[in-house]
Enzyme design. Structure first.
Site, PDB file in Angstrom:
ATOM      1  N   GLY A   1       0.790  -1.529  -0.002  1.00  0.00           N
ATOM      2  CA  GLY A   1      -0.178  -0.136   0.296  1.00  0.00           C
ATOM      3  C   GLY A   1       0.643   1.001   0.270  1.00  0.00           C
ATOM      4  O   GLY A   1       0.490   2.544   0.208  1.00  0.00           O
TER       5      GLY A   1
ATOM      6  N   GLU B   1       4.552  -5.893   2.336  1.00  0.00           N
ATOM      7  CA  GLU B   1       4.421  -6.390   0.776  1.00  0.00           C
ATOM      8  C   GLU B   1       4.164  -5.439  -0.339  1.00  0.00           C
ATOM      9  O   GLU B   1       3.419  -5.144  -0.869  1.00  0.00           O
ATOM     10  CB  GLU B   1       2.914  -7.456   1.511  1.00  0.00           C
ATOM     11  CG  GLU B   1       3.241  -8.249   2.117  1.00  0.00           C
ATOM     12  CD  GLU B   1       1.782  -8.995   2.827  1.00  0.00           C
ATOM     13  OE1 GLU B   1       1.277  -9.562   2.493  1.00  0.00           O
ATOM     14  OE2 GLU B   1       1.180  -8.537   2.085  1.00  0.00           O
ATOM     15  N   PRO B   2       4.928  -4.500  -0.828  1.00  0.00           N
ATOM     16  CA  PRO B   2       5.134  -3.219  -1.733  1.00  0.00           C
ATOM     17  C   PRO B   2       5.097  -4.229  -2.989  1.00  0.00           C
ATOM     18  O   PRO B   2       5.914  -5.158  -3.090  1.00  0.00           O
ATOM     19  CB  PRO B   2       6.030  -3.210  -1.678  1.00  0.00           C
ATOM     20  CG  PRO B   2       7.305  -4.128  -0.916  1.00  0.00           C
ATOM     21  CD  PRO B   2       6.725  -5.090  -0.051  1.00  0.00           C
ATOM     22  N   GLY B   3       3.751  -3.487  -3.781  1.00  0.00           N
ATOM     23  CA  GLY B   3       3.153  -3.994  -5.067  1.00  0.00           C
ATOM     24  C   GLY B   3       4.227  -2.620  -6.016  1.00  0.00           C
ATOM     25  O   GLY B   3       4.895  -2.698  -6.548  1.00  0.00           O
ATOM     26  N   ARG B   4       3.296  -1.949  -5.677  1.00  0.00           N
ATOM     27  CA  ARG B   4       2.731  -0.403  -6.740  1.00  0.00           C
ATOM     28  C   ARG B   4       4.500   0.277  -6.700  1.00  0.00           C
ATOM     29  O   ARG B   4       5.033   0.574  -7.369  1.00  0.00           O
ATOM     30  CB  ARG B   4       1.515   0.450  -6.617  1.00  0.00           C
ATOM     31  CG  ARG B   4       1.126   0.991  -7.317  1.00  0.00           C
ATOM     32  CD  ARG B   4      -0.066   2.158  -6.331  1.00  0.00           C
ATOM     33  NE  ARG B   4      -1.564   0.707  -6.344  1.00  0.00           N
ATOM     34  CZ  ARG B   4      -2.263   0.722  -7.329  1.00  0.00           C
ATOM     35  NH1 ARG B   4      -1.873   1.915  -8.830  1.00  0.00           N
ATOM     36  NH2 ARG B   4      -3.278   0.474  -7.335  1.00  0.00           N
TER      37      ARG B   4
ATOM     38  N   CYS C   1     -14.579  -1.938 -29.028  1.00  0.00           N
ATOM     39  CA  CYS C   1     -15.733  -1.483 -29.073  1.00  0.00           C
ATOM     40  C   CYS C   1     -16.466  -1.785 -27.906  1.00  0.00           C
ATOM     41  O   CYS C   1     -17.077  -2.832 -27.583  1.00  0.00           O
ATOM     42  CB  CYS C   1     -16.034  -2.787 -29.951  1.00  0.00           C
ATOM     43  SG  CYS C   1     -18.029  -2.533 -30.909  1.00  0.00           S
TER      44      CYS C   1
ATOM     45  N   TYR D   1      -0.076  -3.418 -12.101  1.00  0.00           N
ATOM     46  CA  TYR D   1      -1.625  -4.163 -12.406  1.00  0.00           C
ATOM     47  C   TYR D   1      -1.784  -3.870 -13.521  1.00  0.00           C
ATOM     48  O   TYR D   1      -2.849  -2.840 -13.676  1.00  0.00           O
ATOM     49  CB  TYR D   1      -3.107  -3.159 -11.510  1.00  0.00           C
ATOM     50  CG  TYR D   1      -1.935  -3.571  -9.962  1.00  0.00           C
ATOM     51  CD1 TYR D   1      -2.313  -5.018  -9.337  1.00  0.00           C
ATOM     52  CD2 TYR D   1      -1.898  -2.622  -8.528  1.00  0.00           C
ATOM     53  CE1 TYR D   1      -2.055  -5.093  -7.844  1.00  0.00           C
ATOM     54  CE2 TYR D   1      -1.297  -2.541  -7.838  1.00  0.00           C
ATOM     55  CZ  TYR D   1      -1.675  -4.373  -7.035  1.00  0.00           C
ATOM     56  OH  TYR D   1      -0.801  -3.874  -5.885  1.00  0.00           O
TER      57      TYR D   1
END
Ligand SMILES: Cc1ncc(COP(=O)(O)O)c(C=O)c1O
Length: 479
Positions: free
Chosen positions: A264, A325-328, A397, A436
């Site tokens: 986060g 738990e870093p992702g971003r 579309c 993501y």
């Protein structure tokens, strides 16, 4: 003729994201247009030096606190194998959310003791895989799941006929802590699907201690949500876990080894605020957050230390490892999407100029489901002022495949600002799009998925995902 600005554009990150003299966007010293020419459009471009710099920033933060810190990269943010290899080589561990991510982590060379496994709905097969691999921690999401892990250990021992050690588990809590992120990205609310309620925590730990021969309860876990702009929710979450840890110790004698504060840590999506001035203030605060990881860690420990002192339980804190738990914050700003304008039209009735690109929400899903803001620039004319306003849309579309908030809730700007006279063929770049995105792509509208390249230190660019062929669209169809 183009007018070249002298001041660096506001989105510049020196050495990584720059407009260079030929007016092109450069990623870690490599001309983005040359990459788009060579590998085709749309194209994901990642920077290994930037991933490493982001990890180094976390590691430097860890040095500022006196507890051991274990970083577990949230691989859901981007689990491309080359990305995982860079993360591993940079010296941190990994968080997975499925048997598939566990498989990828092991294949990328992470040791089992570097892996933690989250998830609300793990299957027996996934638990079997985690238990047999002997990972650092299975983060259990309910009291019921404790029994599932025990069953997996029994199965493994019976089938392997071996003295497999007890599986290590942590319990995930949901403490009702709000953040200023999008609701869909908040995970510590009682209305969210995650975790065990505070009122059930003690029972859950007691349940976890029933069969020490099968499972070893080693930790406690909270994830308050993604893109959390303020330090307070982290501190509150840590304090909540710490208080539970002390009660659990008092009631059961259990000494927990780790406290997992989740992911986060936010990313600043608004280095250049010029296109976002029409967004509501709270949205700008959230997207433009710049929270130092060292502040998160220092503040979390400060509140824990206070309550440890009050409860005369400092010895418990002394033995605890902190997990994040870093992702971003590792991968988001290390990736950009290059996309080409394929079509243009005017709407005389509304006075709008529409640019139709080849990057739709099938490669940037958050732009549609969270109306997530990715700053758009011209990669062909990166140093030019963004003097004109355009409606921008992707190729799908679906009238929702647009770069503005079609539901008119103001979560995205109505217009994107780019240089004057953009025409088909111009290459644009969506910045900060490494998290993501690649991990959430899909083939909607029969669109082959794009390639991805990784720019290395020194300027070599390696293909890390080949572009799909039409044949790839058929691969799983049985016909
Ligand atoms: C349990 C858990 N940990 C870590 C993360 C990573 O969060 P972020 O990418 O914001 O760091 C997530 C994503 O929301 C998550 O659900």
């Amino acid at each position: 003729m183009s007018t070249v600005m002298t001041a660096a554009p506001a989105w510049t990150i020196p050495g990584f994201l720059e407009a260079r003299d030929n007016n092109h966007l450069f990623v870690s010293g490599v001309d983005a247009l040359a990459l788009s020419d060579k590998y085709g459009s749309p194209l994901f471009v990642f920077s290994e030096p930037r991933i490493r710099a982001n990890i180094a920033r976390l590691q430097a933060a860890a040095k500022q606190v006196d507890r051991p810190i274990k970083f577990c990269y949230a691989s859901k943010a981007n689990s491309n194998m080359s990305v995982l290899k860079v993360v591993r080589a940079a010296g941190i561990d990994i968080e997975v959310n499925s048997g598939g991510e566990l498989y990828k982590a092991l294949r990328a060379g992470f040791r089992p003791d570097q892996i933690i496994f989250n998830g609300t709905s793990k299957t027996d097969a996934e638990l079997d895989e985690a238990v047999r691999a002997g990972i650092y921690s299975i983060n259990v999401d309910s009291i019921y799941e404790i029994g599932l892990v025990e069953d997996a250990v029994r199965r493994a021992r019976a089938e392997l006929n071996s003295g497999l050690p007890p599986a290590r588990i942590a319990l995930r809590l949901v403490p009702e802590i709000g953040t200023r992120s999008h609701l869909g990205l908040q995970t510590a609310l009682l209305t969210s699907k995650f975790g065990i309620s505070s009122s059930e925590v003690l029972d859950a730990f007691r349940r976890g201690l029933q069969h020490p021969d099968l499972i070893h309860v080693c930790g406690i876990h909270i994830h308050v949500g993604s893109q959390t702009p303020d330090v307070e929710p982290f501190a509150e979450a840590f304090k909540s876990m710490w208080n539970h840890l002390m009660v659990i110790h008092r009631e059961t004698g259990l000494v927990l080894e780790h406290i997992n504060l989740g992911g986060g840590i936010p990313v600043n999506y608004l280095r250049d605020r010029s296109q976002a001035d029409e967004l509501p203030e709270h949205e700008r605060d959230m997207l433009g957050a710049d929270l130092e990881p060292s502040v998160v860690l220092t503040e979390a420990l400060r509140v824990a230390r206070e309550s440890a002192r009050d409860a005369e339980a400092e010895h418990l804190l002394a033995g605890v490892t902190i997990l994040l738990e870093p992702g971003r914050s590792i991968i988001s700003d290390a990736g950009v999407v290059l996309t080409t304008v394929r079509n243009i039209k005017r709407r005389p009735e509304t006075n709008d100029v529409w640019l139709l690109t080849d990057a739709g929400y099938n490669i940037l899903l958050s732009m549609n489901n969270y109306k997530w803001y990715y700053h758009l620039i011209s990669a062909s004319r990166a140093a030019e002022p963004s003097a004109a306003k355009y409606k921008v849309a992707g190729p799908l579309c679906d009238s929702g495949d647009v770069y503005f908030d079609i539901e008119r809730q103001g979560r995205l700007p109505d217009y994107r600002r780019l240089p004057l006279d953009v025409t088909p063929g111009e290459v644009l770049a969506l910045l900060n799009s490494g998290a993501y995105s690649l991990a959430q792509m899909f083939h909607y509208n029969g669109r082959p998925l794009p390639a991805a390249v990784m720019v290395r230190e020194g300027g070599a660019a390696d293909l890390i995902r080949r572009r799909d062929t039409y044949e790839d669209l058929l691969v799983n169809d049985v016909w």
